[in-house]
Structure formats: structure tokens, C-alpha cells
Design a protein around this motif. Structure first.
Motif: not given
Lengths: 775, 46
Positions: A643-645, A704-708
Motif C-alpha cells: 500500500l502506497p500510504t 518483503w517487497f511486493p514491488e519486486k
């Protein structure tokens, strides 16, 4: 002072129309994650949630909400949410999926269940659940009542080290659980004429303003401070509450049992204890007197690194306050001496006469005895099947039924060795073990890879789902489901305030769908979730109304929970006699059960398995004490990372280090650094924390990094910053409870291009783990 | 009254977990035939 707004401005019914909005007044719990159940007003339009506000007329939170609820819209309608059931089409770890229908998913599960039942036995199905949220009883029912397996696991939380040690110590010593009394058990709150303000609250091993753990809302502490309550804070870090405390005890991680024994020593030797309670309601006091002689304040100061005078002053302050409460937390559980610390701290409550008195530590049961949580459906497991529980008979506490789980450390051994039998299927509901609770996460990753079939029920695609799942099922969020909460009090409705996102289903719907397919004899009698919930509310002497009525009531406070001194009134024991639910009928300073099980009957200090006094040689290579798991404002464990926020607030994993230590190591604030010990390493960003002891560092968990990239070897970078590369499995206290997540060792050094050529995740997923890499 | 038979978070029945020696009142495992402290015969559980 707290109701200084006009409550009549706010409505008290359950649903109404407000312009174009339908407003639902109810509570939320999970998903997404949280331990609390705050009252909310859900504003929806055309079935879509558009706004959420705190409910001022909810006694629990009185209109307050934290970031996780305030930011609910972003979570519910995140495009990253799972939208429909997914079937794996590539290899495990490829992150390749095919969209299927729910019926197709259930067909696969039913076929696999039948194959396992016929060829291996249903005991070879094991379920992993996460921490205490509204996905506890549902997987328990699926495991036991539908699949018929006895193997439900708090997986893979080494030593069951989250609230289980504290609750079990309460249950063994007094037969019930206690919580600190900030008036929250009564609908009138502070206006309840029987209630008294705690003169002192000891905030021990938690930061409740951030964590809101175990159903305790942290801001209740602030409410008490505004009434004049003084604080003693036991924490290795300088928290906001510690800064406001009269006494801040900055102890060495993993030495809480010794500190509690030091308190007990002072209170007994200075005759500050409650003679009436001790003489009339306790067993084994003389044994405790002898034991605490071994823990004079000087010795305790050496063990804990807390100055002797502070220990004495704090013990006096707590004992002299009438009443006083102890608000304890997870740090008590996450150490070798978890049961011992939990027992000694419970002894403090008893010794000072603060058990079940107004403003002390009040005895609580689930509202109207409703929620059974992890223990649900155990009645469906016959004795011969109970005997097949993995690892249970190696732990007397598990064998005796004090916990409904199988020991996670033993399940890991089972996956690794195939003994006592190979696990054929894992069911994961609301848990992402390799990103969060699994100690020694790379080891758990390797073990879980061995299981042939795995189903994951979750909100988002996770590293655990990509690595292990054959099927991924999308779960509905709290605002999209009908359910209820009874942990602790009041009984609260969880009423649907928005349509479910895409094809997600609530945990309750999944229970019923599977139940009707696999065990129609048990589940066909329920027409729908509403009927099922009504049955759960009413059965075995519960409430006399149905689920719809609870939705209309919103909250229902159980008078038993706000009755004080229940032991004097005969409200605890099934025979109706005064006393506690223990073998002696008394509060037990000395535990006969521990004696029978072969444990020390009294609390004692146990040194962390790694540290300056147990492994001095190891400290030459890894000279810092590592504590982990401090909570974040916006993220609950491994959740919320999409989530960006939340990521605006928590962009990177942070480790805390004293600036003096950082300077010696050539580390500037904001540098990426490696935390490393003999099990592995991870990288986090350095943050200066002058409150930490220079010999202690702190690392965040759950990253962890959902953007990866999701596919292996990247696997969302789940091991890159994973502090559980450094923690342990299979290392626990003598009772099988408590693991040293918060008291191990490490070294810290800067990340450079030369030492960061291969990511930790690739080392784990492609190179067999850190040991292989080092060889 | 709360019961653990269906998984509530209250302790198991103490009578199933400990037995008291009729002679010396010491707590024993229900599996013990003789009292671990004084050696007296433990009553058989029905």
C-alpha cells in the motif's frame, strides 16, 4: 473527561441511510491484520466502501482509529488484491497461475483430500495459522471438522512464542487469563462506580501504542495517564511511553524472568505483599520465599544490566500502589525463559493482591464463552487420531491440552525428516510464514518445499504462496464479511458494509462451502453463514439471540467479565465453590502440574542461548545482542507492504543502533547495513536510537517487497531484509514454550557493492541457503 | 460455566492431570501406581 463531546449527535442503531450513503455501525477486526476490534461507521455507496470513521459510541475505542482503519479504502480496493481462485501452472516458485472458478478449486481440494485420506491418512494434512486475528477458528474448523486432521500449527512460530506462554502461565497458576483493567470491560468505562484507576501501570515488554496487542488498545494507557496513573516501563528501547514513565527499566533482552524475581525479592523482603490474599487464596508461598532468596537485587542487576537502585525503586512503586496493573506483551514470550518470566510476572500480580480487583489485572473469558479460536472443532477428533498429533507427546503442556496447537518446532522436524509420517498437504490461511513468523526462515523455506500439495487462503499474492502453493484462494476483508468477535469483551458484531471484492469469499463462506462438500453430515444443516453464526452464538449455553440480533445490538458486554473478585464469589469453578480453577483451588506460586511434568515448580532465570554469558567466544565474532520484532505504525507484521500510504511511512526496513556503536563501526544514519550471525544475514537501513544500549541492536521483521519480481529467485525479495535469517527454530525453553526471537546475537557492517553481489533471497532459493554460500 | 471440551481457552480438567497421594497429599501423575514421594499405593482412576 473522555465523553466531552455530545454523544447524542452520533447514532446508535446498526444501519441507516445518510444522503447517498448507507452507513453500517459495527466493528472491524481482520482482514487486514490487527488484534483489536474497534467500532466503526462504514459509509458505502452502491455496495462500495467510500469512507470509514471511528464510532464515538463504541466503548472500546470511542471514535479513535489507527492508520490501518483510516487507510482501509486503499486496502480494500488495491488492484494487487487476489481477485479469484488461482491454480499453479508452472513449477512452484514460477509465479505462473491460471484463473479458475471456486467450484474448480473445491474440486481439486476434495480430490486431493480423498486421495490423501485413502493413501496416507488424514493426519498427513497440516494447517498453518497466523497470529490472533479473525482467521483462527475458521482454519481450525476446516482442519478438524472437515479434513479430520488433528494437526493445527501456529506455524512456524518457534516455541509458540506469541501470547501462548503468557496465557498458559495464567491458566496454570490461576486457571484463567488476566488483562490489565483500564475500565474497558464495562460499557460505562470510567463511570462504572466499581472501577478504580490503576495508580501504577507496569508496561512490560511491549509498546502498546503501536502494537495494540492481544485485544488491548494502547491508547487506554494514555487515558489512564490523563487520570493520573504513573508508569513503569520495561523495554530495551526508549519508547514514547518510556519517555513519559516515572521509571524506565532498560533491561538486557531475554532477562525478564530475572527482573520479575528481583521484584518479588524486594516485595517479600520489605513486607510489601498482600497478606490477606497470600494467606487465604494462594498455595506454595513459602517455596516462593525460598526461591526469591536466590535473586537479590544486586544479582538481578548483573543479569539484567538494570541498576540495582532502579529495580528496588520500581518494585516498591508497583507494590505500594493500590491498585496496580501490569500490561505485558510479546517480549515476555520471545525468550528462552518465556514460561518462567510469564509465571514470575503473574506471581507479582498475585503477591500484591492485584488479581481481579478494580484497576488491577482482571480475569477475563471470551464474551459469553463464545470464541473458541484455535481450539475450535477439537471435539470432532477421536482419541486415536489425537494420538497422531505431530510432536505433541514430547511436550507435556501440549499433551495435556493447554494449547490446541501441535508444536511448530516439531512440525518443522517432521517436514525435514518425514517422521512420524510425511506431510502430504499444507493448508495456510492468513499466514505468510517465510516472510514473518518462521524463525530460521531459510530452513523453513527448504522444509516447506518438500510438501507435495499446498493451499493458501489470503488477500494478496505472497512469497509463501508463490513458493509453495498449488492453489491460492482470495479472502474477503473484514468490511466485506459477516462474523463476530468475542475476544475478550464485548461480544461485537462484524457486519458486512460493502460488497465483496471481485470473487473473494469470507473465511466463514469457505468453511461452509468445503464443509458441505466434504462433511455434509456436519454442515448441510446450515443454510448459510448467518445460520452458522447463529449456531456458534447460541450453542453450549451461549446467548439467547441470533446473529441478526447481534448485528442490531452492535456490542454486548457480558456482566461476568466486568464482575470483580470472581474467586471469592464462586464464579470461576465449575462446582460453584470459591477459589480458582487449579488442582489446589488456590492461586499456585508453586505449580503441582509443573512438578508432575518434571519441570521446575517455581520461576527461574534462564540465560539466552546465545549471549555474553553463555557463548562468550561467539560474541567475539558477533558482539552485539540482537532483538527483533518491534511493531510498525502502518504495517501489521508482514501485511500492508503493497500500500502506497503505508510505504510512504515505512519505505524501508529499519534497524536501530546506538549512535556511539554506529560511529565505532563507521556507519552513518541511513546507511544500508548487514546484520549477520552464524545462521545468515539480511540488510536493513540504519536508524540512530540513542535510547538503545550500545551493545544492543534492533531489527524489524515482516519485510518483503511486493514491488519486486514475484518469481524465484527474486521471490519478492523475501529473504533480503528478513530478520528471521538470523533467528532460530528448535531452540526453546524447557517447557517447549518460548524461543529467543528477541535475544540472539549478531554483527553489523555496511553494505558495499563488493559484499552485495548475490542477494540473500537468491542464496536461499537458488544456492541452498547461507551455509552453502559460505562453503 | 466455561468448558474446555470444545476448545475454549480454559484449563483442562485438573483431575485428569494430577492425582493426590492419599497418604502424604503429594501431587503425582495420574499414571503413577505408587506415590513418588512416600511410596504409598495410588488409588486407581476409574
Amino acid at each position: 473527561m473522555f465523553e466531552d463531546f455530545n454523544m447524542e449527535l452520533y447514532r446508535t442503531e446498526a444501519r441507516w441511510q445518510e444522503g447517498e450513503y448507507t452507513v453500517t455501525r459495527t466493528s472491524v477486526w481482520t482482514a487486514p491484520g490487527c488484534h483489536n476490534g474497534c467500532g466503526v461507521l462504514l459509509y458505502s455507496k452502491n455496495g462500495k466502501l467510500e469512507k470509514i470513521e471511528g464510532d464515538p459510541n463504541a466503548p472500546f475505542n470511542r471514535g479513535r482509529l489507527c492508520l490501518r482503519c483510516i487507510n482501509m479504502i486503499e486496502q480494500v480496493y488495491s488492484n494487487d488484491r487476489l481477485k479469484w481462485p488461482l491454480k499453479r501452472v508452472g513449477e512452484k516458485g514460477d509465479n505462473k497461475w491460471q484463473r479458475i472458478t471456486w467450484d474448480e478449486a473445491y474440486d481439486i481440494i476434495e480430490a486431493k483430500y480423498n486421495e490423501i485420506k485413502d493413501n496416507h491418512g488424514v493426519e498427513s494434512i497440516a494447517t498453518l495459522v497466523g497470529t490472533g486475528r479473525n482467521s483462527m477458528w475458521q482454519p481450525a474448523v476446516i482442519t478438524r471438522a472437515i479434513f479430520g486432521s488433528p494437526n493445527l500449527c501456529f506455524g512456524f512460530l518457534s516455541g509458540d512464542s506469541c501470547y501462548q506462554p503468557r496465557m498458559t502461565a495464567n491458566l496454570i497458576k490461576l486457571g484463567d487469563c488476566v488483562i490489565s483493567d483500564c475500565s474497558q470491560t464495562h460499557p460505562l468505562r470510567e463511570k462504572n462506580s466499581e472501577w478504580k484507576k490503576p495508580e501504577v501501570i507496569v508496561v512490560w515488554g511491549n509498546n502498546p501504542l503501536v502494537s495494540n496487542g492481544d485485544g488491548f488498545m494502547g491508547h487506554w494507557i494514555v487515558d489512564m495517564m490523563r487520570l493520573g496513573t504513573k508508569l513503569i516501563v520495561v523495554d530495551p528501547a526508549l519508547t514514547w511511553l518510556a519517555a513519559k514513565a516515572d521509571i524506565w527499566l532498560r533491561g538486557r533482552p531475554g532477562t525478564d524472568a530475572a527482573l520479575a524475581l528481583g521484584f518479588l525479592n524486594v516485595i517479600i523482603n520489605e513486607d510489601l505483599y498482600d497478606h490477606d490474599f497470600v494467606e487465604n487464596w494462594t498455595y506454595g508461598f513459602e517455596d516462593l520465599v525460598e526461591r526469591v532468596k536466590e535473586y537479590p537485587p544486586e544479582k538481578v542487576a548483573d543479569i539484567t544490566w538494570i541498576p540495582k537502585d532502579q529495580i528496588v525503586e520500581a518494585a516498591r512503586m508497583y507494590a505500594k500502589a493500590k491498585p496496580a496493573a501490569i500490561q505485558w506483551g510479546l517480549a515476555i514470550d520471545m525468550q528462552m525463559a518465556a514460561m518462567e518470566a510469564s509465571g514470575a510476572i503473574t506471581d507479582l500480580m498475585a503477591l500484591t493482591g492485584n488479581i481481579d480487583v478494580p484497576g488491577g489485572n482482571i480475569i477475563q473469558r471470551y464474551a459469553y464463552n463464545r470464541s473458541k479460536k484455535y481450539g475450535s472443532a477439537i471435539e470432532y477428533i477421536p482419541e486415536e487420531m489425537l494420538l497422531k498429533r505431530i510432536g505433541t507427546y514430547e511436550s507435556p503442556i501440549h499433551e495435556s491440552g493447554y494449547t490446541p496447537f501441535i508444536p511448530p518446532d516439531k512440525l518443522l522436524e517432521c517436514l525435514e525428516t518425514g517422521r512420524p509420517y510425511p506431510v502430504q498437504m499444507l493448508w495456510l490461511q492468513g499466514t505468510n510464514p517465510i516472510a514473518n513468523m518462521a524463525g530460521e526462515a531459510p530452513r523453513v523455506y527448504a522444509a516447506m518445499k518438500k510438501v507435495p500439495f499446498c493451499v493458501v487462503v489470503d488477500l494478496f499474492m505472497t512469497p509463501s504462496a508463490v513458493a509453495f502453493a498449488d492453489l491460492v484462494l482470495p479472502a474477503a476483508m473484514s468490511v466485506e464479511r459477516d462474523s463476530f468477535r468475542a475476544w475478550w469483551t464485548p461480544l461485537r458484531s462484524i457486519a458486512r458494509g460493502a460488497e465483496q471484492y471481485e470473487q473473494s469469499k469470507s473465511d466463514e463462506e469457505i468453511v461452509l462451502d468445503l464443509g458441505k462438500r466434504i462433511r455434509p453430515d456436519r454442515f448441510d444443516k446450515y443454510k448459510d453463514v448467518n445460520e452458522y453464526l447463529t449456531q456458534l452464538l447460541k450453542e453450549d449455553g451461549g446467548v439467547d439471540y441470533d446473529f441478526d440480533t447481534l448485528v442490531e445490538r452492535v456490542n454486548d458486554f457480558w456482566d461476568w467479565d466486568y464482575t470483580y473478585q470472581k474467586h471469592e464469589k464462586g464464579l470461576l469453578r465449575s462446582d460453584g465453590q470459591p477459589g480458582f480453577v487449579t488442582p489446589t483451588g488456590l492461586y499456585e506460586f508453586t505449580s503441582p502440574l509443573f512438578d508432575v511434568w518434571g519441570f521446575d515448580m517455581l520461576p527461574k532465570h534462564i540465560e539466552p542461548v546465545e549471549g555474553p554469558y553463555t557463548t562468550p567466544e561467539l560474541m567475539r565474532e558477533f558482539p552485539l545482542i540482537l532483538t527483533t520484532g518491534n511493531r510498525l505504525w502502518g504495517c501489521f507484521h508482514s501485511e500492508h507492504r503493497q500500500l502506497p500510504t503505508m510505504r510512504e511511512i515505512h519505505p524501508d526496513p529499519m534497524m536501530d543502533i546506538n549512535p556511539q556503536t554506529a560511529k565505532e563501526l563507521g556507519i552513518n544514519e541511513g546507511d544500508w547495513v548487514w546484520l549477520e550471525n552464524r545462521r545468515g544475514r539480511c540488510k536493513q537501513k540504519a536508524r540512530f536510537n540513542i535510547g538503545l544500549d550500545p551493545k544492543v541492536v534492533r531489527g524489524e521483521h515482516g519485510w518483503w517487497f511486493p514491488e519486486k519480481e514475484g518469481a524465484e529467485p527474486t521471490l519478492y525479495g523475501v529473504f533480503d531484509s528478513n530478520i528471521n535469517n538470523l533467528t532460530t527454530m528448535g531452540v526453546h525453553g524447557p517447557t517447549h514454550y518460548g524461543a529467543p526471537y528477541k535475544s540472539t546475537v549478531c554483527k553489523v557492517y555496511k553494505v558495499t557493492p563488493e559484499n552485495d553481489r548475490v542477494s540473500p533471497t537468491e542464496i536461499v532459493t537458488r544456492m541452498g541457503g547461507f551455509s552453502y554460500a559460505k562453503r | 460455566m466455561c468448558s474446555n471440551d470444545k476448545g475454549g481457552f480454559v484449563p483442562p480438567d485438573a483431575n485428569k492431570l494430577v492425582a493426590r497421594c492419599p497418604a502424604c497429599k503429594a501431587f503425582n501423575s495420574p499414571k503413577n501406581i505408587k506415590c513418588k514421594k512416600c511410596g504409598a499405593d495410588m488409588p486407581k482412576k476409574s
